[in-house]
Motif scaffolding. Structure first.
Motif, PDB file in Angstrom:
ATOM      1  N   LEU A 134       0.766  -1.110  -0.020  1.00  0.00           N
ATOM      2  CA  LEU A 134       0.164  -0.051  -0.088  1.00  0.00           C
ATOM      3  C   LEU A 134       0.729   1.211   0.018  1.00  0.00           C
ATOM      4  O   LEU A 134       0.641   2.214  -0.650  1.00  0.00           O
ATOM      5  N   GLN A 162       2.273   1.952  -3.521  1.00  0.00           N
ATOM      6  CA  GLN A 162       1.293   2.121  -4.326  1.00  0.00           C
ATOM      7  C   GLN A 162       0.859   3.511  -4.302  1.00  0.00           C
ATOM      8  O   GLN A 162       0.663   4.364  -4.788  1.00  0.00           O
ATOM      9  N   TYR A 163       0.637   4.066  -2.719  1.00  0.00           N
ATOM     10  CA  TYR A 163      -0.102   5.316  -2.707  1.00  0.00           C
ATOM     11  C   TYR A 163       1.262   6.386  -2.691  1.00  0.00           C
ATOM     12  O   TYR A 163       0.824   7.413  -3.524  1.00  0.00           O
ATOM     13  N   ARG A 223       3.228   5.861  -6.183  1.00  0.00           N
ATOM     14  CA  ARG A 223       2.420   5.536  -7.362  1.00  0.00           C
ATOM     15  C   ARG A 223       2.893   4.482  -8.252  1.00  0.00           C
ATOM     16  O   ARG A 223       2.625   4.709  -9.370  1.00  0.00           O
ATOM     17  N   LEU A 224       3.385   3.225  -7.422  1.00  0.00           N
ATOM     18  CA  LEU A 224       3.614   2.241  -8.315  1.00  0.00           C
ATOM     19  C   LEU A 224       2.213   1.507  -8.641  1.00  0.00           C
ATOM     20  O   LEU A 224       1.428   1.359  -8.028  1.00  0.00           O
ATOM     21  N   VAL A 249      -0.085  -2.085  -9.096  1.00  0.00           N
ATOM     22  CA  VAL A 249      -0.288  -2.746  -8.023  1.00  0.00           C
ATOM     23  C   VAL A 249       0.725  -3.936  -7.976  1.00  0.00           C
ATOM     24  O   VAL A 249       1.477  -4.348  -7.164  1.00  0.00           O
ATOM     25  N   VAL A 251      -7.535  14.717 -10.474  1.00  0.00           N
ATOM     26  CA  VAL A 251      -6.884  13.592 -10.966  1.00  0.00           C
ATOM     27  C   VAL A 251      -5.830  13.030 -10.101  1.00  0.00           C
ATOM     28  O   VAL A 251      -5.584  11.843 -10.103  1.00  0.00           O
ATOM     29  N   ARG A 252      -5.000  13.967  -9.203  1.00  0.00           N
ATOM     30  CA  ARG A 252      -4.006  13.503  -8.475  1.00  0.00           C
ATOM     31  C   ARG A 252      -4.663  12.593  -7.114  1.00  0.00           C
ATOM     32  O   ARG A 252      -3.735  12.000  -6.656  1.00  0.00           O
ATOM     33  N   TYR A 300      -6.241   9.982  -7.814  1.00  0.00           N
ATOM     34  CA  TYR A 300      -6.210   8.557  -8.149  1.00  0.00           C
ATOM     35  C   TYR A 300      -4.781   8.030  -8.116  1.00  0.00           C
ATOM     36  O   TYR A 300      -4.068   8.639  -9.099  1.00  0.00           O
ATOM     37  N   ASN A 301      -4.458   6.753  -7.623  1.00  0.00           N
ATOM     38  CA  ASN A 301      -3.471   6.192  -7.664  1.00  0.00           C
ATOM     39  C   ASN A 301      -3.865   4.685  -7.995  1.00  0.00           C
ATOM     40  O   ASN A 301      -5.137   4.302  -7.512  1.00  0.00           O
ATOM     41  N   SER A 302      -2.720   3.699  -7.919  1.00  0.00           N
ATOM     42  CA  SER A 302      -3.255   2.418  -8.114  1.00  0.00           C
ATOM     43  C   SER A 302      -3.918   1.777  -6.823  1.00  0.00           C
ATOM     44  O   SER A 302      -4.630   1.001  -7.269  1.00  0.00           O
ATOM     45  N   ALA A 303      -3.401   2.460  -5.655  1.00  0.00           N
ATOM     46  CA  ALA A 303      -4.191   1.888  -4.454  1.00  0.00           C
ATOM     47  C   ALA A 303      -5.661   2.232  -4.552  1.00  0.00           C
ATOM     48  O   ALA A 303      -6.557   1.605  -4.092  1.00  0.00           O
ATOM     49  N   MET A 349      -7.595   0.286  -7.142  1.00  0.00           N
ATOM     50  CA  MET A 349      -7.794  -1.011  -6.681  1.00  0.00           C
ATOM     51  C   MET A 349      -8.901  -1.228  -5.651  1.00  0.00           C
ATOM     52  O   MET A 349     -10.029  -2.234  -5.656  1.00  0.00           O
ATOM     53  N   ASN A 367      -9.337  10.188   0.158  1.00  0.00           N
ATOM     54  CA  ASN A 367      -8.886   9.844  -1.291  1.00  0.00           C
ATOM     55  C   ASN A 367      -8.979   8.217  -1.203  1.00  0.00           C
ATOM     56  O   ASN A 367      -9.417   7.621  -1.925  1.00  0.00           O
ATOM     57  N   TYR A 368      -8.490   7.518  -0.082  1.00  0.00           N
ATOM     58  CA  TYR A 368      -7.958   6.043  -0.078  1.00  0.00           C
ATOM     59  C   TYR A 368      -9.454   5.261   0.232  1.00  0.00           C
ATOM     60  O   TYR A 368      -9.531   4.392  -0.466  1.00  0.00           O
TER      61      TYR A 368
END
Lengths: 139, 285
Positions: free
Chosen positions: A29, A32-33, A36-37, A39, B55-56, B58-61, B64, B163-164
């Motif tokens: 996590l 990722q957060y 910004r990698l 998953v 837009v900032r 939103y990331n992969s976490a 998901m 955000n999360y």
């Protein structure tokens, strides 16, 4: 000070693992957060770290079913995912009450020592005897 | 003011006056509390909406969590929505059709289906199903996270809870209500086609012509906005109440109880507002 806060990698029961995420997702996590990698990439790093501690078998488990030592290891791995982490371990014997001394803690930290800059352990003075040959930062 | 004030003397208020004052104070306190709570909810809604278009955020976490939430809210509920829609379509269309025939108003069958079933009942039942299933789950989940200090974890690791945790749940709520309402309407109309053929010997062509003749673009837009608004609030309110849980386990059921009551009040308010808007649009057109 603000920069140091960005590097804080806390290992404490006051910052428990997220119980609706698996061990792997809990560790991934942070990357990722903040990194910004994607998953997959973040989970690969987390998987590699779990292998280092021979804990790959628990990657799909969740917090409530973990043993105390496993929980501590996962918390350490999550903390070292912070970039240039300053590790703060808060009362490790509260996380693992059955431990007699710090050998296990030292072994875990030695396995991932390239991933953090500093490590401070805070504990009560009455636990001093358990830190054989180690430094204690506060009471 | 006491009656003796005119003579310059103040007497002790009677028991009745004290009781009256207490009642009025209580009403005032409740009113102020309701207004403050409404203001807080509105401010929180604005904050969430602002983040939604950033837009900032939103990331992969976050992505998901969003995918998981869409699965929990929209996909897992599909069998229930399908069964309710088929059953509802069969019963309602049968009853409405019979009554319209008895009253000699069968020409209005299409209008009733479009105006009543598609734009009013379908979103309402979908919202009820999702509120019963997902709003309560979200409320309990956030409250449990608060009690377990997991929100503290997110704070320590500088992970923004809005955000999360909140954004993905609210976006999935909006998408779920909009899409499931459409699905519900389509299934009701299809079951209407089958049952009107079986019960009233209506041909497919006549049925489709009837529906197309009564289709109204402005109603559809109002329905869409209503669904999105409901989706937003039926997830946002439980989140707010989940966050109000204290460190005690007993605060979880209390927060869910208050959250769900407010969700149902919000559904009613949105329904009434949408009815007013629809009638205003109809008058303007």
């Amino acid at each position: 000070m603000a920069q140091e806060k960005h590097r804080l990698g806390l290992v404490s029961l006051e910052a428990p693992l997220i119980s609706n995420l698996s061990v792997l997702s809990n560790i991934a996590l942070i990357k990722q957060y903040h990194g910004r990698l994607p998953v997959r990439e973040a989970e690969d790093i987390a998987e590699m770290l779990l292998k280092k501690l021979q804990l790959e078998g628990i990657s799909g488990k969740r917090n409530p079913v973990l043993e105390e030592e496993q929980r501590f290891c996962v918390m350490v791995l999550r903390a070292v995912m912070v970039e240039n982490a300053n590790l703060i371990i808060d009362r490790p014997f509260k996380i693992m009450p059955d431990l007699d001394d710090t050998r296990f803690i030292r072994d875990v930290l030695a396995s991932v020592d390239e991933l953090f800059r500093e490590c401070h352990i805070f504990d009560y003075l009455w636990n001093e005897k358990r830190y054989t040959g180690g430094m204690i930062d506060g009471a | 003011m006491p009656s003796s004030a005119a003579s310059g003397l103040f007497t002790m208020p009677s028991q009745l006056e004290t009781a009256m004052t207490e009642v009025i104070e209580q009403i005032g306190r409740s009113g102020l509390h309701a207004v403050r709570s409404f203001q807080d909810n509105l401010a929180f809604a604005v904050k969430i909406l602002t983040r939604m278009f950033d837009v900032r955020a939103y990331n992969s976490a976050v992505r998901m969590v969003l995918i998981n939430q869409i699965y929990f809210t929209s996909v897992q509920i599909l069998p229930l929505v399908l069964v309710v829609a088929i059953g509802f379509g069969a019963i309602v269309i049968g009853i409405i059709g019979q009554y319209l025939i008895q009253l000699g108003l069968f020409d209005y069958f299409g209008q009733l289906l479009q105006g009543f079933v598609v734009t009013e009942i379908a979103p309402f039942i979908t919202v009820l199903l999702i509120a019963l299933r997902s709003s309560s789950a979200v409320n309990a989940e956030i409250a449990v996270m608060k009690v377990n200090k997991e929100l503290n974890t997110l704070h320590v690791f500088r992970i923004d809870v809005i955000n999360y945790l909140f954004l993905p749940r609210i976006i999935s709520g909006i998408l779920s209500i909009v899409l499931l309402s459409w699905l519900f309407s389509i299934i009701v109309l299809i079951s209407g086609l089958i049952f009107s053929a079986l019960l009233f010997n209506m041909r497919m062509n006549d049925y489709v012509t009837l529906l197309l003749a009564s289709a109204n673009f402005s109603d559809t837009i109002v329905m869409l906005i209503k669904c999105a608004t409901m989706g937003f609030f039926i997830i946002m309110i439980p989140i707010r109440y989940g966050m109000r849980a204290t460190d005690e386990l007993t605060s979880i059921p209390v927060s869910v109880l208050h959250g769900m009551v407010n969700v149902f009040i919000a559904i009613m308010v949105i329904e009434v507002v949408s009815l007013i808007v629809t009638s205003l649009i109809a008058k303007l057109i």
